[in-house]
Design a protein around this motif. Structure first.
Motif, mmCIF file in Angstrom:
data_model
loop_
_atom_site.group_PDB
_atom_site.id
_atom_site.type_symbol
_atom_site.label_atom_id
_atom_site.label_comp_id
_atom_site.label_asym_id
_atom_site.label_seq_id
_atom_site.Cartn_x
_atom_site.Cartn_y
_atom_site.Cartn_z
ATOM 1 N N LYS A 1 12.015 55.714 19.328
ATOM 2 C CA LYS A 1 11.501 56.314 20.563
ATOM 3 C C LYS A 1 10.159 56.952 20.257
ATOM 4 C CE LYS A 1 12.992 60.428 21.720
ATOM 5 N NZ LYS A 1 13.779 61.638 22.090
ATOM 6 N N PRO A 2 9.264 57.026 21.246
ATOM 7 C CA PRO A 2 7.930 57.568 20.994
ATOM 8 C C PRO A 2 7.925 59.085 20.903
ATOM 9 C CG PRO A 2 8.139 56.981 23.294
ATOM 10 C CD PRO A 2 9.406 56.534 22.628
ATOM 11 N N GLU A 3 6.977 59.576 20.148
ATOM 12 C CA GLU A 3 6.707 60.998 20.014
ATOM 13 C C GLU A 3 5.217 61.212 20.263
ATOM 14 O OE1 GLU A 3 8.814 63.820 19.272
ATOM 15 O OE2 GLU A 3 10.155 62.297 20.064
ATOM 16 N N PRO A 4 4.780 62.451 20.529
ATOM 17 C CA PRO A 4 3.357 62.700 20.814
ATOM 18 C C PRO A 4 2.436 62.201 19.700
ATOM 19 C CG PRO A 4 4.659 64.624 21.406
ATOM 20 C CD PRO A 4 5.590 63.676 20.705
ATOM 21 N N GLY A 5 1.232 61.792 20.104
ATOM 22 C CA GLY A 5 0.238 61.346 19.141
ATOM 23 C C GLY A 5 0.419 59.921 18.675
ATOM 24 N N GLY A 6 1.157 59.105 19.445
ATOM 25 C CA GLY A 6 1.364 57.718 19.076
ATOM 26 C C GLY A 6 2.374 57.507 17.974
ATOM 27 N N ARG A 7 3.124 58.545 17.630
ATOM 28 C CA ARG A 7 4.138 58.437 16.587
ATOM 29 C C ARG A 7 5.441 57.882 17.151
ATOM 30 N NH1 ARG A 7 -0.704 60.689 15.146
ATOM 31 N NH2 ARG A 7 -0.615 61.600 13.047
ATOM 32 N N PRO B 1 -0.820 52.461 17.811
ATOM 33 C CA PRO B 1 -0.083 53.666 18.154
ATOM 34 C C PRO B 1 0.928 53.402 19.273
ATOM 35 C CG PRO B 1 -2.430 54.122 18.002
ATOM 36 C CD PRO B 1 -2.280 52.632 17.944
ATOM 37 N N ALA B 2 2.055 54.070 19.196
ATOM 38 C CA ALA B 2 3.101 53.889 20.201
ATOM 39 C C ALA B 2 2.676 54.505 21.523
ATOM 40 C CB ALA B 2 4.394 54.527 19.722
ATOM 41 N N SER B 3 2.895 53.765 22.606
ATOM 42 C CA SER B 3 2.603 54.298 23.934
ATOM 43 C C SER B 3 3.589 55.408 24.272
ATOM 44 C CB SER B 3 2.729 53.191 24.975
ATOM 45 O OG SER B 3 2.758 53.730 26.285
ATOM 46 N N PRO B 4 3.118 56.497 24.896
ATOM 47 C CA PRO B 4 4.037 57.565 25.287
ATOM 48 C C PRO B 4 5.037 57.125 26.353
ATOM 49 C CG PRO B 4 1.855 57.946 26.208
ATOM 50 C CD PRO B 4 1.715 56.816 25.238
ATOM 51 N N GLY C 1 18.282 55.272 33.433
ATOM 52 C CA GLY C 1 18.547 56.704 33.468
ATOM 53 C C GLY C 1 18.413 57.427 32.148
ATOM 54 N N CYS C 2 18.277 56.708 31.050
ATOM 55 C CA CYS C 2 18.184 57.341 29.736
ATOM 56 C C CYS C 2 17.046 58.354 29.705
ATOM 57 C CB CYS C 2 17.983 56.272 28.671
ATOM 58 S SG CYS C 2 17.845 56.909 26.990
ATOM 59 N N ALA C 3 17.261 59.481 29.039
ATOM 60 C CA ALA C 3 16.281 60.575 29.071
ATOM 61 C C ALA C 3 16.217 61.289 27.733
ATOM 62 C CB ALA C 3 16.645 61.573 30.167
ATOM 63 N N ASP C 4 15.059 61.889 27.466
ATOM 64 C CA ASP C 4 14.930 62.802 26.329
ATOM 65 C C ASP C 4 15.627 64.112 26.679
ATOM 66 O OD1 ASP C 4 13.297 60.905 25.144
ATOM 67 O OD2 ASP C 4 11.446 61.860 25.800
ATOM 68 N N ILE C 5 16.236 64.735 25.682
ATOM 69 C CA ILE C 5 16.861 66.053 25.857
ATOM 70 C C ILE C 5 16.062 67.086 25.066
ATOM 71 C CG2 ILE C 5 18.926 67.475 25.581
ATOM 72 C CD1 ILE C 5 20.608 65.002 25.490
ATOM 73 N N ASP C 6 15.777 68.216 25.681
ATOM 74 C CA ASP C 6 15.207 69.338 24.953
ATOM 75 C C ASP C 6 16.368 70.094 24.306
ATOM 76 O OD1 ASP C 6 13.979 71.648 24.025
ATOM 77 O OD2 ASP C 6 12.617 71.805 25.735
ATOM 78 N N VAL C 7 16.753 69.644 23.120
ATOM 79 C CA VAL C 7 17.954 70.163 22.465
ATOM 80 C C VAL C 7 17.814 71.643 22.135
ATOM 81 C CG1 VAL C 7 19.497 69.933 20.485
ATOM 82 C CG2 VAL C 7 18.505 67.895 21.540
ATOM 83 N N GLY C 8 16.648 72.019 21.594
ATOM 84 C CA GLY C 8 16.451 73.423 21.229
ATOM 85 C C GLY C 8 16.574 74.342 22.415
ATOM 86 N N ALA C 9 15.984 73.947 23.545
ATOM 87 C CA ALA C 9 16.042 74.786 24.745
ATOM 88 C C ALA C 9 17.467 74.878 25.284
ATOM 89 C CB ALA C 9 15.102 74.240 25.814
ATOM 90 N N LEU C 10 18.207 73.760 25.246
ATOM 91 C CA LEU C 10 19.581 73.769 25.742
ATOM 92 C C LEU C 10 20.469 74.664 24.874
ATOM 93 C CD1 LEU C 10 21.755 72.613 27.649
ATOM 94 C CD2 LEU C 10 22.024 70.706 26.035
#
Length: 364
Positions: free
Chosen positions: A244-250, A226-229, A134-143
């Motif tokens: 945790k992965p970020e866009p662009g393989g980061r 590169p890190a898989s998304p 169940g772990c998830a990314d949070i859009d902190v700025g939007a929240l």
């Protein structure tokens, strides 16, 4: 019914979410020391929601926040704030994970044993793992922005560059002083000042609760391969690192450091950046090609590492909303509802025991 005047010190996630909860029944003023809200801990979060993070006594707040974060009311936001990712909890010692599984055995949090090498390619040596789907990314700025917008629509006033300099209570009211020279009158003061919570308490005549800030370092790295998304949040259950992965393989990577510090605009230190890379490259057969960003934030803990929510034991009209550690974002919806209930608005979230977080536990 007479509307109370509530002054909330701090407009980060804790203060903004509570302001939104109280605005329908109270006249709320948010006092923020910085030029804009969320400059410190809120703006530097690693941005994930994990029911295991913070331990079994924090988990009820995290779990109670999940439904809101997944599907907020239509009048609050047009879409949810979570993107499910999954979490892989690693340990060299299987007993570390067995103890964690036992802690959460009756919580209802889904956890299962998993072969980590089938999830993360390139792990070095033997690892054991638990999988938390169940772990998830949070859009902190939007929240955070949504809470501030909801508060504003409901009449909450926000004052930035308004650091508290003093105050006193007389005749059942607070008179607060800020660097702006504005004289703020309030019936209740809420201390949501994060790393500055004990300093605010002392300014207003309350005893400090031993809430101490600790530095946490995060780096964004480019890695080979590169890190898989689709990579999950990968966390060393013994506290050595997570990434945790970020866009662009980061990747976002931290050495999971907790270095005692002071309340200030904290920055990453080279030794901690080096430690993060060293621990990462010891765990996986990947190479860090470049450090593209680095930052640090302050995580504030009470001595028992639990949040402090409720009226002060000795100072009337002084309310604590502090000590959220590194899980203040993921617990914000339930924590705001809990604090509002303790202030007489609404109900305590189901499954949450308010007494666990009471400041009275630290004053006895």
């Amino acid at each position: 019914m007479t509307r109370r005047r509530v002054a909330i010190i701090g407009a980060g996630m804790a203060g903004a979410s509570l302001a939104a909860e109280l605005a329908a029944t109270d006249d709320v003023l948010l006092l923020e020391a910085e030029a804009h809200p969320g400059f410190h801990a809120t703006g530097r979060s690693a941005a994930f929601w994990s029911e295991t993070y913070g331990g079994p006594l924090v988990q009820p707040l995290t779990s109670a926040s999940g439904p809101f974060l997944h599907a907020p009311p239509a009048d609050f936001a047009s879409q949810g704030f979570l993107r499910t990712r999954g979490e892989l909890l690693l340990a060299r010692d299987r007993a570390v994970l067995a103890a964690m599984a036992a802690e959460f055995a009756t919580s209802g949090v889904p956890i299962e044993w998993r072969d980590p090498h089938g999830v993360v390619e390139g792990l070095r040596g033997p690892w054991h793992a638990l999988w938390s789907p169940g772990c998830a990314d949070i859009d902190v700025g939007a929240l955070h922005a949504a809470y501030l917008a909801q508060a504003r629509r409901s009449g909450v006033a926000l004052r930035c560059d308004a650091r508290l300099t003093g105050g006193r209570r007389a005749g059942g009211q607070w008179r607060l002083e800020t660097v702006t020279g504005e004289d703020v009158v309030a019936d209740i003061v809420v201390n949501a000042a994060g790393a500055w919570a004990d300093e605010v308490a002392v300014l207003l005549g309350a005893a400090p609760q031993g809430i101490r800030p600790y530095r946490r370092t995060v780096v964004q790295v480019r890695v080979d391969p590169p890190a898989s998304p689709d990579l999950p949040l990968v966390m060393d259950a013994a506290g050595g690192f997570y990434f945790k992965p970020e866009p662009g393989g980061r990747l976002w990577l931290t050495p999971h450091d907790e270095t005692p510090d002071r309340p200030h605009d904290v920055a990453a230190e080279e030794i901690d950046v080096a430690l993060a890379i060293d621990r990462f490259e010891a765990a996986v057969d990947w190479r860090v090609e470049a450090v593209e960003r680095r930052w640090a934030g302050l995580r504030s803990f009470a001595p028992d590492r639990l949040p402090v929510y409720g009226f002060d034991a000795w100072v009337p009209g002084f309310f604590w909303c502090a000590g959220q550690g590194g899980f203040g974002i993921q617990t914000a919806p339930a924590a705001a509802r809990l604090c509002a209930a303790l202030l007489g608005v609404g109900n305590v979230p189901q499954g949450v025991d308010a007494a666990v977080y009471s400041p009275h536990r630290l004053s006895e």
